[in-house]
Scaffold this active site. Structure first.
Site, PDB file in Angstrom:
ATOM      1  N   ARG A 118       0.820  -1.208   0.000  1.00 16.05           N
ATOM      2  CA  ARG A 118       0.000   0.000   0.000  1.00 16.05           C
ATOM      3  C   ARG A 118       0.855   1.259   0.000  1.00 16.05           C
ATOM      4  NH1 ARG A 118      -4.817  -2.555   2.866  1.00 16.05           N
ATOM      5  NH2 ARG A 118      -6.527  -1.096   2.703  1.00 16.05           N
ATOM      6  N   ARG A 145     -21.709  -1.800   4.145  1.00 11.48           N
ATOM      7  CA  ARG A 145     -20.931  -2.895   4.719  1.00 11.48           C
ATOM      8  C   ARG A 145     -20.828  -2.741   6.238  1.00 11.48           C
ATOM      9  NH1 ARG A 145     -14.861  -3.776   2.717  1.00 11.48           N
ATOM     10  NH2 ARG A 145     -14.376  -2.235   4.297  1.00 11.48           N
ATOM     11  N   ARG A 161      -9.806   7.092   5.062  1.00 16.42           N
ATOM     12  CA  ARG A 161      -9.175   5.957   4.364  1.00 16.42           C
ATOM     13  C   ARG A 161      -9.057   6.249   2.876  1.00 16.42           C
ATOM     14  NH1 ARG A 161     -13.041   1.549   5.914  1.00 16.42           N
ATOM     15  NH2 ARG A 161     -11.890   0.232   4.460  1.00 16.42           N
TER      16      ARG A 161
HETATM   17  P1  AMP Z   1      -8.413  -3.509   4.510  1.00 14.50           P
HETATM   18  O1  AMP Z   1      -9.223  -4.595   5.088  1.00 14.50           O
HETATM   19  O2  AMP Z   1      -7.482  -3.976   3.425  1.00 14.50           O
HETATM   20  O3  AMP Z   1      -9.249  -2.331   4.075  1.00 14.50           O
HETATM   21  O4  AMP Z   1      -7.457  -2.960   5.677  1.00 14.50           O
HETATM   22  C1  AMP Z   1      -8.010  -2.406   6.852  1.00 14.50           C
HETATM   23  C2  AMP Z   1      -6.972  -1.561   7.575  1.00 14.50           C
HETATM   24  O5  AMP Z   1      -5.843  -2.372   7.924  1.00 14.50           O
HETATM   25  C3  AMP Z   1      -6.384  -0.418   6.764  1.00 14.50           C
HETATM   26  O6  AMP Z   1      -7.213   0.733   6.760  1.00 14.50           O
HETATM   27  C4  AMP Z   1      -5.069  -0.191   7.498  1.00 14.50           C
HETATM   28  O7  AMP Z   1      -5.273   0.468   8.739  1.00 14.50           O
HETATM   29  C5  AMP Z   1      -4.649  -1.620   7.811  1.00 14.50           C
HETATM   30  N1  AMP Z   1      -3.849  -2.176   6.711  1.00 14.50           N
HETATM   31  C6  AMP Z   1      -4.177  -3.218   5.895  1.00 14.50           C
HETATM   32  N2  AMP Z   1      -3.208  -3.463   5.003  1.00 14.50           N
HETATM   33  C7  AMP Z   1      -2.222  -2.547   5.251  1.00 14.50           C
HETATM   34  C8  AMP Z   1      -0.971  -2.264   4.652  1.00 14.50           C
HETATM   35  N3  AMP Z   1      -0.523  -2.964   3.598  1.00 14.50           N
HETATM   36  N4  AMP Z   1      -0.232  -1.260   5.174  1.00 14.50           N
HETATM   37  C9  AMP Z   1      -0.668  -0.550   6.223  1.00 14.50           C
HETATM   38  N5  AMP Z   1      -1.851  -0.740   6.818  1.00 14.50           N
HETATM   39  C10 AMP Z   1      -2.629  -1.730   6.343  1.00 14.50           C
END
Ligand code: AMP
Length: 191
Positions: free
Chosen positions: A88, A127, A144
């Protein structure tokens, strides 16, 4: 196959990742899911990650990179994996490059789900009522999205330059989108 799936929050990465990974016979590895599992188990990693997740911020690269390095070293990922939500940041791209170089492998493709930004907030709010995620309030959703635009969208140009990007329209029914992705990856229903 070694695949990534990218796209803005709410574009349907997690849902599609599971279908695509199943079809390709590889594990779908979601950093968000791993963080959430740690949060619910109350591990030290979960306690650390929760502070960032609840605010819509990224968990620090060092924490995230170590977690991914360990996960893709597990036996079920030896023949390939689909990473959902990683990398990311540009620093994570470099780290993934070094992990892949260390194992002598390359990425095969990066699926980029495209979506109408106005619809995404609505999807995420919906969601939130279904899954009850702590990071699905409107304020956090907007944060986000800002973080995605600033930190993650630039990665698309990096992977485009490497000729890896398969852009797929993420709007529409879930199974339509799945078919589009399978087509883009040449993993058709018969294949
Ligand atoms: P997601 O389910 O992919 O939307 O991830 C939820 C949250 O997890 C994100 O908003 C970040 O806080 C954290 N997160 C997930 N993947 C990453 C990543 N590659 N780098 C940093 N934070 C992450």
């Amino acid at each position: 196959m070694r695949l990534l799936i990218m796209g803005p929050p709410g574009a349907g990465k997690g849902t599609q990742a599971k279908f695509i990974a199943e079809r390709a016979g590889i594990p779908a590895i979601s950093t968000g899911d791993i963080f959430r599992a740690n949060v619910s188990q109350g591990t030290p990693l979960g306690v650390e990650a929760k502070r960032y997740m609840d605010a819509g911020e990224y968990v620090p690269d060092t924490v995230t990179n170590d977690m991914v390095r360990n996960r893709i070293a597990e036996p079920d990922a030896a023949a390939g994996f689909l990473l959902d939500g990683y990398p990311r940041t540009l620093a994570q791209v470099e780290e993934l490059d070094s992990m892949l170089a260390g194992s002598g492998h390359d990425l095969d493709a990066v699926v980029v789900l495209t979506a109408d930004p106005d619809e995404l907030v609505a999807r995420l709010l919906q969601r939130a009522t279904i899954e009850g995620r702590a990071d699905d309030t409107e304020e956090v959703i907007r944060r986000r999205q800002e973080v995605y635009l600033a930190e993650t969208e630039p990665l698309i140009a990096v992977y485009t330059e490497r000729n890896l990007v398969r852009a797929v329209d993420g709007m529409g029914e879930v199974d339509e989108v799945t078919e589009r992705i399978l087509g883009a990856l040449e993993l058709t229903a018969q294949g």
